[in-house]
Design an enzyme around this catalytic site. Structure first.
Site: not given
Lengths: 411, 411
Positions: A17, A147-148, A192-193, A249, A304-305
């Site tokens: 991603g 990003i996670d 996100m996550g 999420e 977010q990303r």
């Protein structure tokens, strides 16, 4: 680890991603490669391993010529070389590996840098393992991004800091927006996550500095209790009409069922379309049914990303550095490794970059330690926020053209 | 218009939806009031007209003391004094007006400044009309704000430029994000604007400077045709796998039915829950059914109006100025007016501020001229983008604390 000098060409690929910092790492790898005379051509592979298999290469020395080129690339979100989600077959299926290594040999590629997350490290691990059984000398390095923030064995990941900064900023601004009315209302922000709550927790960072943020924060690491959730909102509304909720999420109930699936809240049957719902939308409808006040859900989604207009200087500096360090490690003879961050035990924030074997990272997930989540599972501790806070610090002046971000595009 | 000097106190209120620039106008009114000796106390009314009725006042001279206070307030999104959506009754119901004017008299309030959009101007118009039939000398001024840019008789509205800059930036970044994969995909971005397409059109501004943006742009001013929409995507996908679509939340079909209602696409019956759907989500499902490729919708939601971290300098400068000018006009004897922007006919962007009667603006909507929409109704012209572009120009350095925006909060 071979100590000998290895002369030849390098190839760089990006996969998984997009992040707002993945091109800073690309710039770092190219800068690093330019500093080492044993590296001749620097190829960029379009769409990661797919580009390597198809010999779809661009010449990075031609593409990046000026300081301004590098700077613009560093501030451009999303993989400039393109990305892929291509899983290599098991090692027994040697045909694919033979093909890839024939490309390496044909182009005298001796250095491979793949920038990616835990899935991409699977590719690095498989290529490294195959390299061991060939007589072609090649050094294959994974370079982290996601990003996670859920890569194993690292303090944090390049790309996380900028995403966390976006989340902290957006939720703080949404909290200000929601504060203007006196009508009781609940605003649910979905972050996100899927597997780990690092980003959702970052929503609370502004609290450290007395700035507005979410009143309740839910992470996938602690089971989500629907009744407690409603009780907590009702309790908070006694003193404050507008409640802001940050949810990952990936939050799950005590049986491990995703809230976003909608099975537990009883709403999924009414939808008919499972793909319509995320955790935020499900909870929006749940609050509407149980409390009946004004309620809204916001999915922060792709910004977010990819919000390159709001970068963490800490993140971008480190993302460049880890790219350079990947090259330095390769020229020293390392292969099958990934450089990661170790945080120093000092008052001031400081990291050093160390290599770890890529198999130790591939396909694994690093979760938030539950010691940082409060007893009611509805927020995180200040201690945890102090761990996250340095990663979003520092501002980068973004290259713009008449008020619009200027992006570096590789055709 | 009375030419006499009127000495007394002033009150300022904010109402309607938040914007990222409404506090810049608040700062401008306070600055303006401080420059006029005939204005003594400067009250801030909490939650607009509601705060006036309840005598819920704060002292703006005490609250705003330093340059830094003003600067932080100017960069803080959402109404710092709180907002309301309170419609005053018709003039015949004199009781409410008697109450309000008794508050004015009690506090020697001679100047009233209400910062708001077309609904809020209804309040200004009604108060002004009532003032005409009393013997209490008072000057009542509307001060414009709305991200929707749909106020009549003005070139544009304070708050629009920053919202447009956010939309242009976010859509450009989303387009970069979507460009990384080679799998055919459609990404639909839903943008605010129930009645007018100013913000949705702004998504296309980056095109002027060769930057990525939406491939298709739909405004409420032109009827939306489902079949053309699908045909256009299929045509574009012949040369580009990733299509980005910007749609105004208020797009309507040829019969004037909102796409977001879902009646025409045939999907609403399956949902059961009408409130689930926006135009973006409806079209996401429509594309999935008709084309079957990967499709995603993103609602930009509240960040469009509250992203104080990304301001247009043009917008903030003008928002402060229009606040100051509102005071200057009041002290000159104007009442029942709203200062608006007139654009000069010059090569360089330049506006002047002129008063217009508030009744000419109240409850009306200014739409995008359809001459700016192309024949296929799927994009806007470069001419139109050149009209919008100056409004998003210029950067403001946002006050931050450790990487987090610092907001000015009035308790």
């Amino acid at each position: 680890m071979s100590e000998s000098t290895l002369t030849g060409n390098a190839v760089i690929g990006q996969s998984g991603g997009p992040t707002a910092a993945i091109n800073a790492t690309l710039a770092g790898v190219v800068k690093g490669a330019m500093e080492h005379n044993e590296i001749k051509e620097i190829f960029g592979a379009k769409h990661g391993i797919v580009g390597i298999m198809n010999e779809d290469f661009v010449n990075m020395r031609e593409i990046l010529q000026t300081e301004d080129d590098f700077y613009t690339l560093e501030c451009t979100p999303a993989a400039a070389l393109g990305s892929c989600r291509h899983k290599l077959p098991p090692p027994e299926e040697t045909e694919v590996y033979e093909k890839i290594f024939s490309v390496f040999k044909k182009h005298d590629i001796r250095y491979v840098f793949l920038i990616g997350g835990n899935d991409s490290m699977d590719t690095v691990a498989k290529l490294s393992a195959y390299a061991e059984i060939t007589d072609y000398e090649i050094r294959i390095i994974g370079v982290p991004k996601t990003i996670d923030n859920d890569l194993e064995l690292t303090d944090h990941t390049p790309g996380f800091g900028s995403a966390a900064k976006y989340v902290a900023t957006a939720v703080s601004e949404i909290a200000r927006d929601c504060s203007v009315y006196i009508v009781p209302a609940v605003t649910i922000v979905e972050i996100m996550g899927r597997d780990a709550g690092w980003l959702a927790a970052s929503a609370a960072i502004p609290r450290l500095y007395g700035q507005s943020t979410a009143d309740l924060v839910y992470l996938p690491e602690a089971p989500f209790d629907y009744d407690c959730f409603i009780d907590d909102i009702i309790e908070l509304q006694k003193t404050k009409p507008n409640i802001v909720v940050a949810v990952s999420e990936g939050i799950k109930d005590e049986y491990g069922r995703y809230v976003g699936d909608g099975t537990q809240s009883g709403l999924i049957d009414n939808f008919g379309h499972k793909y319509l719902a995320g955790a935020g939308k499900i909870l929006e409808n749940y609050v509407r049914r149980r409390i009946g006040c004004k309620v809204r859900s916001i999915e922060l989604s792709l910004p977010q990303r990819c919000s390159g207009h709001l970068l963490s200087k800490c993140d971008i500096d480190e993302s460049i550095l880890v790219g350079k360090e990947a090259v330095a490690l390769a020229t020293k003879g390392e292969s099958g490794i990934i450089p990661v961050f170790k945080r120093e035990n000092s008052d001031e924030y400081k990291v050093r970059i160390v290599p770890v074997p890529v198999e130790a990272v591939a396909n694994k997930i690093r979760k938030v330690d539950t010691k940082y989540i409060n007893e009611r599972s509805n927020n995180v501790s200040d201690d945890f926020l102090r761990v996250l806070a340095p990663l979003i610090e520092g501002e980068i002046e973004i290259p713009k053209v008449h008020g619009v971000p200027k992006h570096f595009v590789i055709k």
